[in-house]
Design a protein around this motif. Structure first.
Motif, PDB file in Angstrom:
ATOM      1  N   LEU A 231       0.822  -1.206   0.000  1.00  0.00           N
ATOM      2  CA  LEU A 231       0.000   0.000   0.000  1.00  0.00           C
ATOM      3  C   LEU A 231       0.862   1.264   0.000  1.00  0.00           C
ATOM      4  O   LEU A 231       0.545   2.239  -0.695  1.00  0.00           O
ATOM      5  CB  LEU A 231      -0.944  -0.012   1.205  1.00  0.00           C
ATOM      6  CG  LEU A 231      -2.106  -1.010   1.109  1.00  0.00           C
ATOM      7  CD1 LEU A 231      -2.774  -1.198   2.461  1.00  0.00           C
ATOM      8  CD2 LEU A 231      -3.115  -0.547   0.059  1.00  0.00           C
ATOM      9  N   ALA A 232       1.940   1.254   0.761  1.00  0.00           N
ATOM     10  CA  ALA A 232       2.850   2.403   0.771  1.00  0.00           C
ATOM     11  C   ALA A 232       3.503   2.573  -0.597  1.00  0.00           C
ATOM     12  O   ALA A 232       3.665   3.702  -1.086  1.00  0.00           O
ATOM     13  CB  ALA A 232       3.913   2.212   1.857  1.00  0.00           C
ATOM     14  N   GLU A 233       3.864   1.478  -1.211  1.00  0.00           N
ATOM     15  CA  GLU A 233       4.477   1.527  -2.540  1.00  0.00           C
ATOM     16  C   GLU A 233       3.498   2.090  -3.575  1.00  0.00           C
ATOM     17  O   GLU A 233       3.866   2.925  -4.412  1.00  0.00           O
ATOM     18  CB  GLU A 233       4.913   0.115  -2.929  1.00  0.00           C
ATOM     19  CG  GLU A 233       5.611  -0.002  -4.260  1.00  0.00           C
ATOM     20  CD  GLU A 233       6.006  -1.446  -4.537  1.00  0.00           C
ATOM     21  OE1 GLU A 233       7.126  -1.833  -4.169  1.00  0.00           O
ATOM     22  OE2 GLU A 233       5.188  -2.180  -5.107  1.00  0.00           O
ATOM     23  N   LEU A 234       2.239   1.659  -3.511  1.00  0.00           N
ATOM     24  CA  LEU A 234       1.239   2.150  -4.453  1.00  0.00           C
ATOM     25  C   LEU A 234       1.004   3.647  -4.283  1.00  0.00           C
ATOM     26  O   LEU A 234       0.748   4.359  -5.264  1.00  0.00           O
ATOM     27  CB  LEU A 234      -0.086   1.394  -4.270  1.00  0.00           C
ATOM     28  CG  LEU A 234      -0.094  -0.086  -4.625  1.00  0.00           C
ATOM     29  CD1 LEU A 234      -1.476  -0.679  -4.395  1.00  0.00           C
ATOM     30  CD2 LEU A 234       0.343  -0.301  -6.070  1.00  0.00           C
ATOM     31  N   ASP A 235       1.086   4.105  -3.052  1.00  0.00           N
ATOM     32  CA  ASP A 235       0.863   5.525  -2.784  1.00  0.00           C
ATOM     33  C   ASP A 235       1.960   6.395  -3.388  1.00  0.00           C
ATOM     34  O   ASP A 235       1.728   7.559  -3.713  1.00  0.00           O
ATOM     35  CB  ASP A 235       0.795   5.742  -1.263  1.00  0.00           C
ATOM     36  CG  ASP A 235       0.258   7.114  -0.899  1.00  0.00           C
ATOM     37  OD1 ASP A 235      -0.765   7.521  -1.477  1.00  0.00           O
ATOM     38  OD2 ASP A 235       0.867   7.782  -0.049  1.00  0.00           O
ATOM     39  N   ALA A 236       3.136   5.808  -3.590  1.00  0.00           N
ATOM     40  CA  ALA A 236       4.290   6.591  -4.068  1.00  0.00           C
ATOM     41  C   ALA A 236       4.591   6.386  -5.552  1.00  0.00           C
ATOM     42  O   ALA A 236       5.258   7.217  -6.164  1.00  0.00           O
ATOM     43  CB  ALA A 236       5.525   6.222  -3.251  1.00  0.00           C
ATOM     44  N   THR A 237       4.106   5.292  -6.138  1.00  0.00           N
ATOM     45  CA  THR A 237       4.515   4.959  -7.501  1.00  0.00           C
ATOM     46  C   THR A 237       3.652   5.617  -8.565  1.00  0.00           C
ATOM     47  O   THR A 237       2.479   5.922  -8.327  1.00  0.00           O
ATOM     48  CB  THR A 237       4.514   3.436  -7.719  1.00  0.00           C
ATOM     49  OG1 THR A 237       5.136   3.142  -8.972  1.00  0.00           O
ATOM     50  CG2 THR A 237       3.084   2.888  -7.751  1.00  0.00           C
TER      51      THR A 237
END
Length: 264
Positions: A231-237
């Motif tokens: 979820l953190a990765e999706l928020d940044a990518t």
């Protein structure tokens, strides 16, 4: 209700509406994160048991982890699992690019299954946010007698009023998670503790965001080893979800040609 509760309630409403208004339903189980959420929702909608078949149109090219997941949870979730094969590549339109031609085997396999079982409704786990062509879809989407999709002839859907009458000799595709996003899927999977295929988690600096056939699906760079990190990765990518799908890197119209012909 919070955001996930609202999504869940809308999806359950769509599933129950389809079950009440169509005669012969099946749920398309691709074994990925979206269709696993869809099965989870169907089990909630119908008090613990999916009351229609789960149909896996099998290319024979999935990852071993996907087949292991199917065999285990098909039994644990007490699914009426129907596994139907796809035709050889020679039976598919030779003018399609290589990855699209490989993917098109599923379309032909689905047509075989429709002819075999006579389903008038197929529940599919597509989402508007994952691909531009799918953004044009309806929740209850009519298909022609050959399974084709006419993007220019889609019924309006106002105030959750759906046209659930398939054309004579044809069928409807029902999309209960069309309004969800990739992040919604993962947040709901975490909340509900839905089992996932390990390929979605990073190993040696890579993971799969979208799962398909082994020969046309590639991992993306990632260090996300659990759902919170995903979820953190999706928020940044800014990298698209289907970046690892070879199909999405071929000619501009390849995916739309597939969908018009009946692809998911």
């Amino acid at each position: 209700m919070d955001h996930l509760d609202e999504l869940e309630a809308q999806s359950i409403y769509i599933l129950r509406e389809a079950f009440a208004r169509l005669k012969k339903l099946a749920l398309l189980w691709s074994l990925g994160k979206d269709s696993n959420v869809m099965i989870w929702l169907a089990r909630k909608a119908f008090f613990g048991r999916v009351p229609f078949p789960a149909l896996h149109v099998d290319t024979g090219k999935k990852f071993p982890e996907m087949y292991a997941f199917r065999d285990r949870f098909g039994k644990e979730w007490d699914l009426d699992l129907r596994v139907e094969p796809c035709p050889p590549i020679d039976a598919v339109d030779p003018t399609l690019p290589p990855a699209a031609r490989s993917a098109a085997r599923k379309t032909e396999g689905l047509k075989w299954a429709l002819n075999k079982y006579g389903f008038d409704g197929l529940i599919a786990g597509i989402r508007r946010d994952e691909e531009a062509t799918r953004a044009k879809e309806r929740v209850f989407s009519p298909r022609g007698t050959e399974g084709g999709w006419d993007v220019r002839d889609q019924p309006p859907e106002f105030w959750d009023q759906f046209n659930a009458s398939p054309p004579q000799g044809a069928h409807l595709r029902i999309h209960p998670i069309l309004h969800w996003t990739e992040a919604d899927i993962w947040a709901y999977t975490k909340r509900e503790n839905i089992p996932i295929i390990p390929l979605y988690l990073a190993k040696d600096g890579k993971r799969y965001r979208s799962l398909g056939d082994q020969d046309i699906t590639n991992p993306v760079a990632s260090t996300a080893s659990n759902i919170d990190e995903i979820l953190a990765e999706l928020d940044a990518t800014k990298i698209p979800e289907r970046a690892g799908r070879a199909l999405d890197h071929e000619t501009e119209d390849a995916f739309e040609r597939l969908r018009v012909a009946g692809y998911l």
